[in-house]
Design a protein around this motif. Structure first.
Motif, mmCIF file in Angstrom:
data_model
loop_
_atom_site.group_PDB
_atom_site.id
_atom_site.type_symbol
_atom_site.label_atom_id
_atom_site.label_comp_id
_atom_site.label_asym_id
_atom_site.label_seq_id
_atom_site.Cartn_x
_atom_site.Cartn_y
_atom_site.Cartn_z
ATOM 1 N N LYS A 1 0.841 -1.192 0.000
ATOM 2 C CA LYS A 1 0.000 0.000 0.000
ATOM 3 C C LYS A 1 0.873 1.236 0.000
ATOM 4 O O LYS A 1 1.943 1.252 0.577
ATOM 5 C CB LYS A 1 -0.892 0.013 1.238
ATOM 6 C CG LYS A 1 -1.878 -1.128 1.261
ATOM 7 C CD LYS A 1 -2.734 -1.062 2.490
ATOM 8 C CE LYS A 1 -3.685 -2.238 2.534
ATOM 9 N NZ LYS A 1 -4.475 -2.251 3.741
ATOM 10 N N ALA A 2 0.382 2.277 -0.630
ATOM 11 C CA ALA A 2 1.097 3.551 -0.642
ATOM 12 C C ALA A 2 1.033 4.161 0.748
ATOM 13 O O ALA A 2 0.044 4.004 1.456
ATOM 14 C CB ALA A 2 0.467 4.499 -1.659
ATOM 15 N N PRO A 3 2.087 4.855 1.171
ATOM 16 C CA PRO A 3 2.066 5.493 2.484
ATOM 17 C C PRO A 3 0.935 6.502 2.583
ATOM 18 O O PRO A 3 0.568 7.141 1.614
ATOM 19 C CB PRO A 3 3.419 6.213 2.577
ATOM 20 C CG PRO A 3 4.248 5.698 1.458
ATOM 21 C CD PRO A 3 3.336 5.076 0.462
ATOM 22 N N VAL A 4 0.414 6.631 3.793
ATOM 23 C CA VAL A 4 -0.663 7.578 4.036
ATOM 24 C C VAL A 4 -0.074 8.977 4.043
ATOM 25 O O VAL A 4 0.903 9.248 4.719
ATOM 26 C CB VAL A 4 -1.345 7.275 5.394
ATOM 27 C CG1 VAL A 4 -2.377 8.323 5.717
ATOM 28 C CG2 VAL A 4 -1.944 5.898 5.375
ATOM 29 N N ALA A 5 -0.664 9.869 3.265
ATOM 30 C CA ALA A 5 -0.168 11.250 3.194
ATOM 31 C C ALA A 5 -0.519 11.976 4.473
ATOM 32 O O ALA A 5 -1.618 11.845 4.993
ATOM 33 C CB ALA A 5 -0.792 11.971 2.002
ATOM 34 N N ASP B 1 2.954 12.776 14.276
ATOM 35 C CA ASP B 1 3.797 12.439 13.127
ATOM 36 C C ASP B 1 3.785 10.932 12.890
ATOM 37 O O ASP B 1 4.399 10.165 13.628
ATOM 38 C CB ASP B 1 5.222 12.934 13.365
ATOM 39 C CG ASP B 1 6.132 12.703 12.163
ATOM 40 O OD1 ASP B 1 5.618 12.311 11.086
ATOM 41 O OD2 ASP B 1 7.348 12.927 12.301
ATOM 42 N N LEU B 2 3.084 10.512 11.854
ATOM 43 C CA LEU B 2 2.969 9.092 11.511
ATOM 44 C C LEU B 2 3.788 8.749 10.275
ATOM 45 O O LEU B 2 3.531 7.743 9.614
ATOM 46 C CB LEU B 2 1.499 8.733 11.294
ATOM 47 C CG LEU B 2 0.578 9.011 12.487
ATOM 48 C CD1 LEU B 2 -0.861 8.660 12.138
ATOM 49 C CD2 LEU B 2 1.033 8.271 13.718
ATOM 50 N N THR B 3 4.799 9.561 9.979
ATOM 51 C CA THR B 3 5.607 9.396 8.780
ATOM 52 C C THR B 3 6.199 7.998 8.657
ATOM 53 O O THR B 3 6.171 7.397 7.592
ATOM 54 C CB THR B 3 6.754 10.434 8.758
ATOM 55 O OG1 THR B 3 6.184 11.729 8.873
ATOM 56 C CG2 THR B 3 7.557 10.352 7.484
ATOM 57 N N ASP C 1 -0.818 -0.117 10.384
ATOM 58 C CA ASP C 1 -0.903 0.345 11.768
ATOM 59 C C ASP C 1 -1.662 1.668 11.879
ATOM 60 O O ASP C 1 -2.361 1.900 12.861
ATOM 61 C CB ASP C 1 0.492 0.488 12.377
ATOM 62 C CG ASP C 1 1.138 -0.861 12.638
ATOM 63 O OD1 ASP C 1 0.409 -1.780 13.064
ATOM 64 O OD2 ASP C 1 2.345 -1.000 12.404
ATOM 65 N N VAL C 2 -1.537 2.525 10.878
ATOM 66 C CA VAL C 2 -2.307 3.776 10.868
ATOM 67 C C VAL C 2 -3.797 3.436 10.829
ATOM 68 O O VAL C 2 -4.600 4.012 11.562
ATOM 69 C CB VAL C 2 -1.913 4.673 9.671
ATOM 70 C CG1 VAL C 2 -2.856 5.871 9.551
ATOM 71 C CG2 VAL C 2 -0.470 5.144 9.794
ATOM 72 N N GLN C 3 -4.166 2.466 10.002
ATOM 73 C CA GLN C 3 -5.566 2.049 9.914
ATOM 74 C C GLN C 3 -6.031 1.426 11.225
ATOM 75 O O GLN C 3 -7.163 1.641 11.663
ATOM 76 C CB GLN C 3 -5.765 1.064 8.758
ATOM 77 C CG GLN C 3 -7.204 0.678 8.531
ATOM 78 C CD GLN C 3 -8.105 1.872 8.276
ATOM 79 O OE1 GLN C 3 -7.760 2.779 7.542
ATOM 80 N NE2 GLN C 3 -9.264 1.896 8.901
ATOM 81 N N LYS C 4 -5.157 0.667 11.873
ATOM 82 C CA LYS C 4 -5.508 0.044 13.151
ATOM 83 C C LYS C 4 -5.797 1.125 14.195
ATOM 84 O O LYS C 4 -6.746 1.007 14.963
ATOM 85 C CB LYS C 4 -4.374 -0.862 13.621
ATOM 86 C CG LYS C 4 -4.697 -1.655 14.854
ATOM 87 C CD LYS C 4 -3.589 -2.632 15.165
ATOM 88 C CE LYS C 4 -3.911 -3.462 16.370
ATOM 89 N NZ LYS C 4 -2.843 -4.399 16.694
#
Length: 117
Positions: A31-35, A51-53, A59-62
């Motif tokens: 998956k592409a990184p979340v902007a 900062d979720l870079t 994990d961002v979705q979780k």
């Protein structure tokens, strides 16, 4: 008895969510990184806990599915007084959580908040 029922419910939900995340990770699609809004690779976020870079998109979705927010709507139910809180390490501003990776704001909150005993 109520505490036992709450623990069982928490464990069931946590195990179910863990299985979903594991299956999603095994799908094999990259998956592409979340902007990040307002942040570029050269400019760090103003709030290090936002900062979720370097956090994996799964994990961002979780974090989102657990209802995590950087500012708790309930003053007495913040991440830093939750049973799942991972304390801030020396020299850092953000702690962590046992349920997901990435920085966690001490004043944050999620739907799995549980009081420290």
């Amino acid at each position: 008895m109520n505490n036992l029922a709450n623990r069982r419910m928490f464990l069931r939900q946590w195990l179910a969510l863990s299985g979903v995340v594991t299956l999603a990770g095994c799908a094999g699609s990259k998956k592409a990184p979340v902007a990040q809004s307002g942040a570029s690779k050269n400019t760090p976020a103003t709030d290090p806990c936002s900062d979720l870079t370097n956090v994996d998109p799964v994990d961002v979705q979780k974090r989102k599915s657990l209802g995590y927010t950087n500012k708790s709507p309930l003053p007495d139910s913040q991440c830093d007084n939750c049973k799942l809180w991972v304390p801030v390490k020396e020299g850092q501003e953000c702690g962590g959580c046992l349920l997901f990776t990435g920085p966690v704001n001490p004043a944050g909150h999620c739907t799995y908040w549980a009081p420290q005993v």
